[in-house]
Design a protein around this motif. Structure first.
Motif, PDB file in Angstrom:
ATOM      1  N   ASP A 408     -24.004 -16.635  28.260  1.00  0.00           N
ATOM      2  CA  ASP A 408     -25.363 -17.005  28.650  1.00  0.00           C
ATOM      3  C   ASP A 408     -25.379 -18.462  29.103  1.00  0.00           C
ATOM      4  O   ASP A 408     -24.338 -19.123  29.121  1.00  0.00           O
ATOM      5  CB  ASP A 408     -26.359 -16.737  27.517  1.00  0.00           C
ATOM      6  CG  ASP A 408     -26.096 -17.605  26.276  1.00  0.00           C
ATOM      7  OD1 ASP A 408     -25.402 -18.646  26.394  1.00  0.00           O
ATOM      8  OD2 ASP A 408     -26.601 -17.254  25.195  1.00  0.00           O
ATOM      9  N   LYS A 409     -26.569 -18.961  29.439  1.00  0.00           N
ATOM     10  CA  LYS A 409     -26.637 -20.309  30.026  1.00  0.00           C
ATOM     11  C   LYS A 409     -26.212 -21.402  29.032  1.00  0.00           C
ATOM     12  O   LYS A 409     -25.875 -22.516  29.433  1.00  0.00           O
ATOM     13  CB  LYS A 409     -28.033 -20.595  30.575  1.00  0.00           C
ATOM     14  CG  LYS A 409     -29.152 -20.600  29.569  1.00  0.00           C
ATOM     15  CD  LYS A 409     -30.477 -20.845  30.273  1.00  0.00           C
ATOM     16  CE  LYS A 409     -31.663 -21.054  29.375  1.00  0.00           C
ATOM     17  NZ  LYS A 409     -31.716 -20.366  28.131  1.00  0.00           N
ATOM     18  N   ASP A 410     -26.210 -21.056  27.726  1.00  0.00           N
ATOM     19  CA  ASP A 410     -25.783 -22.035  26.716  1.00  0.00           C
ATOM     20  C   ASP A 410     -24.311 -21.882  26.354  1.00  0.00           C
ATOM     21  O   ASP A 410     -23.814 -22.552  25.448  1.00  0.00           O
ATOM     22  CB  ASP A 410     -26.637 -21.875  25.451  1.00  0.00           C
ATOM     23  CG  ASP A 410     -28.111 -22.125  25.726  1.00  0.00           C
ATOM     24  OD1 ASP A 410     -28.407 -23.083  26.479  1.00  0.00           O
ATOM     25  OD2 ASP A 410     -28.948 -21.367  25.209  1.00  0.00           O
ATOM     26  N   GLY A 411     -23.612 -20.976  27.060  1.00  0.00           N
ATOM     27  CA  GLY A 411     -22.184 -20.798  26.806  1.00  0.00           C
ATOM     28  C   GLY A 411     -21.873 -19.869  25.643  1.00  0.00           C
ATOM     29  O   GLY A 411     -20.741 -19.810  25.170  1.00  0.00           O
ATOM     30  N   ASN A 412     -22.882 -19.109  25.190  1.00  0.00           N
ATOM     31  CA  ASN A 412     -22.668 -18.170  24.091  1.00  0.00           C
ATOM     32  C   ASN A 412     -22.418 -16.756  24.628  1.00  0.00           C
ATOM     33  O   ASN A 412     -22.773 -16.460  25.767  1.00  0.00           O
ATOM     34  CB  ASN A 412     -23.896 -18.156  23.167  1.00  0.00           C
ATOM     35  CG  ASN A 412     -24.125 -19.511  22.527  1.00  0.00           C
ATOM     36  OD1 ASN A 412     -23.169 -20.137  22.063  1.00  0.00           O
ATOM     37  ND2 ASN A 412     -25.368 -19.970  22.523  1.00  0.00           N
ATOM     38  N   PRO A 413     -21.805 -15.871  23.796  1.00  0.00           N
ATOM     39  CA  PRO A 413     -21.552 -14.500  24.263  1.00  0.00           C
ATOM     40  C   PRO A 413     -22.848 -13.826  24.718  1.00  0.00           C
ATOM     41  O   PRO A 413     -23.878 -13.936  24.050  1.00  0.00           O
ATOM     42  CB  PRO A 413     -20.981 -13.803  23.019  1.00  0.00           C
ATOM     43  CG  PRO A 413     -20.431 -14.912  22.179  1.00  0.00           C
ATOM     44  CD  PRO A 413     -21.294 -16.099  22.435  1.00  0.00           C
ATOM     45  N   ASP A 414     -22.779 -13.137  25.837  1.00  0.00           N
ATOM     46  CA  ASP A 414     -23.953 -12.477  26.414  1.00  0.00           C
ATOM     47  C   ASP A 414     -23.726 -10.968  26.358  1.00  0.00           C
ATOM     48  O   ASP A 414     -23.153 -10.375  27.267  1.00  0.00           O
ATOM     49  CB  ASP A 414     -24.161 -12.956  27.855  1.00  0.00           C
ATOM     50  CG  ASP A 414     -25.464 -12.468  28.458  1.00  0.00           C
ATOM     51  OD1 ASP A 414     -26.017 -11.474  27.949  1.00  0.00           O
ATOM     52  OD2 ASP A 414     -25.921 -13.063  29.453  1.00  0.00           O
TER      53      ASP A 414
END
Length: 474
Positions: A408-414
């Motif tokens: 995702d835009k925060d660099g977390n798993p999407d």
């Protein structure tokens, strides 16, 4: 009927267009094309999902109705009214020239939504309808058939009005009207879109008008080209896309309020969030409702693997080994940035692969052309960023490769994007293959997150062992 090329984008661009004939495809080097960061990445703002574009691309991809297994739930306005569905178009007692048009378009029997919606839409007296339908379910053909059936060709004024969120989507619906009305030339179609200049006070003689909300409102109020009190059928298509623009929502309600009490109201939406429901209830009084019972998206038909790599060059070599060992009909490869996608496309082309590249800075027409070539099998590999993760159904896709895992835009798993990506394969009950490239400890942690979330084991694949690769294809 209009045959002009598409507008560059949606209504913001339409407002600057002087005449339809001036519409042109934006070249990659245009000064007014989207700004690209120095490293070729897209900004967060540019990555936002463009519903109108996705809807248009889906319409272009779907040359046939998708064999949808979702069940239809029908909520009827009047429980005492006889509810029935049809299994053949003959049961609808259509005009012969319309039945001929339906068969010419390749519809042999009604789709699930058509089975239930068409009897309601063609009933006398007219019944209002709110319907949920995904792309490819045949809903455009259904409401087009309803409009063509209700038209009296001897009356030379607009009787059916259809509004779409964008110029391009309006033209796509217009194409369906043209195809289905091929043997019914007495019925004429007008496009109420910006750039289609009309003289004030000249009454429109075409029986069907299709357009965007702002221009339709102008034609009704400012220019008085349409008498809204004579409209028999009002169709509001792509409601979920429509209400993403506040102006469209207000304009649609203003148009609806000008229509006569007996006018048939038909509203279609792919999704039914609360905001869409509230809008639909304001626009469509006393409706029948058709909803798709959505099946749980499942990964049961998709084999998932991961490959350990140290660099993008390593990933590319693994990719080549997979291609060397198994027969792949068509594949989609997802990259995190345009820069990586461009590099990979170049590398695969050098290896002799037929590659198509799709990314967000391309104009909608360019994207449509790329997808159409891929759908037609002219290219076997489609490399793309997230712009294509959702809603793209190509039956021949047998392999999806996550060159970069989705974040995702925060660099977390999407998780949702992962599901949408690998869901491009295993469609329509076929078996599919998903391969994830893991190039760091962080990537492995992300992969484990997907395993836990979907409760599906993702096995390691050694791409140096050709026998092992051959096994996964069987």
């Amino acid at each position: 009927m209009a045959t002009d090329s598409w507008a560059l984008a949606v209504d913001e661009q339409e407002s600057t267009t002087k005449t339809i004939g001036n519409l042109r495809i934006m070249e990659a080097g245009d000064a007014n094309s989207r700004q690209i960061d120095d490293d070729g990445d897209k900004s967060d703002e540019e990555e936002k999902e463009d519903r109108a574009t996705q809807s248009l691309l889906n319409k272009l991809i779907r040359s046939n109705v998708v064999n949808n297994t979702n069940q239809v739930e029908v909520l009827q306005r009047d429980p005492n009214s006889p509810l029935y569905s049809v299994k053949t178009f003959e049961e609808l007692r259509l005009k012969p020239q319309l039945l001929k048009g339906v068969y010419e378009m390749g519809f042999n029997r009604p789709s699930k939504i058509q089975e239930n919606a068409l009897p309601m839409m063609l009933a006398e007296p007219p019944q209002n309808l709110i319907a949920q339908s995904q792309s490819g379910t045949g809903k455009t053909a259904a409401f087009v058939l309803a409009m063509l059936s209700h038209v009296d060709p001897s009356l030379k004024w607009p009787q059916c009005l259809c509004i779409s969120p964008t110029y391009e989507l309006a033209l796509q619906t217009g194409k369906v009207i043209e195809q289905m009305g091929k043997f019914y030339p007495e019925v004429k179609l007008a496009y109420a879109v910006r750039g289609h200049k009309m003289e004030r006070g000249i009454k429109i003689k075409e029986q069907i008008v299709i357009g965007t909300p702002g221009t339709v409102l102008d034609w009704c109020i400012k220019l008085k080209l349409i008498d809204p009190k004579k409209i028999k059928v009002f169709v509001l298509d792509e409601a979920d896309v429509m209400i993403a623009t506040q102006g469209h929502q207000d304009q649609s309600i203003r148009i609806q309020r000008m229509l006569p009490k007996g006018c048939q109201m038909l509203l279609f939406s792919a999704t039914f969030e609360d905001s869409v429901w509230k809008f639909a209830e304001r626009v469509v009084p006393d409706p029948n409702i058709i909803k798709l019972k959505r099946e749980e998206e499942t990964l049961d038909t998709i084999k998932q693997y991961y490959v350990l790599c140290n660099s993008k060059e390593d990933k590319f070599n693994a990719l080549c080994n997979i291609y060397g060992a198994i027969t792949i009909a068509q594949a989609m490869i997802f990259c995190h940035t345009r820069k990586t996608a461009n590099w990979l496309a170049g590398q695969l082309s050098k290896e002799g692969h037929q590659v198509a590249l799709l990314s967000g800075e391309m104009a909608v027409e360019q994207r449509a052309a790329v997808i159409e070539r891929f759908r037609d099998g002219k290219e076997k590999v489609l490399i793309t960023t997230n712009v294509c993760a959702r809603g793209i159904d190509v039956e021949q896709v047998s392999v999806v490769i996550n060159f970069d895992l989705p974040l995702d835009k925060d660099g977390n798993p999407d998780n949702e994007t992962y599901l949408h990506r690998i869901g491009r394969t295993g469609r329509f009950g076929k078996r599919g293959l998903a391969v994830n490239m893991v190039d760091s400890q962080r990537s492995m942690e992300i992969l484990k997150t997907y395993e836990r979330h979907f409760n599906k084991k993702i096995a390691r694949l050694d791409t140096h062992d050709l026998d092992e690769i051959e096994k996964i294809a069987n």
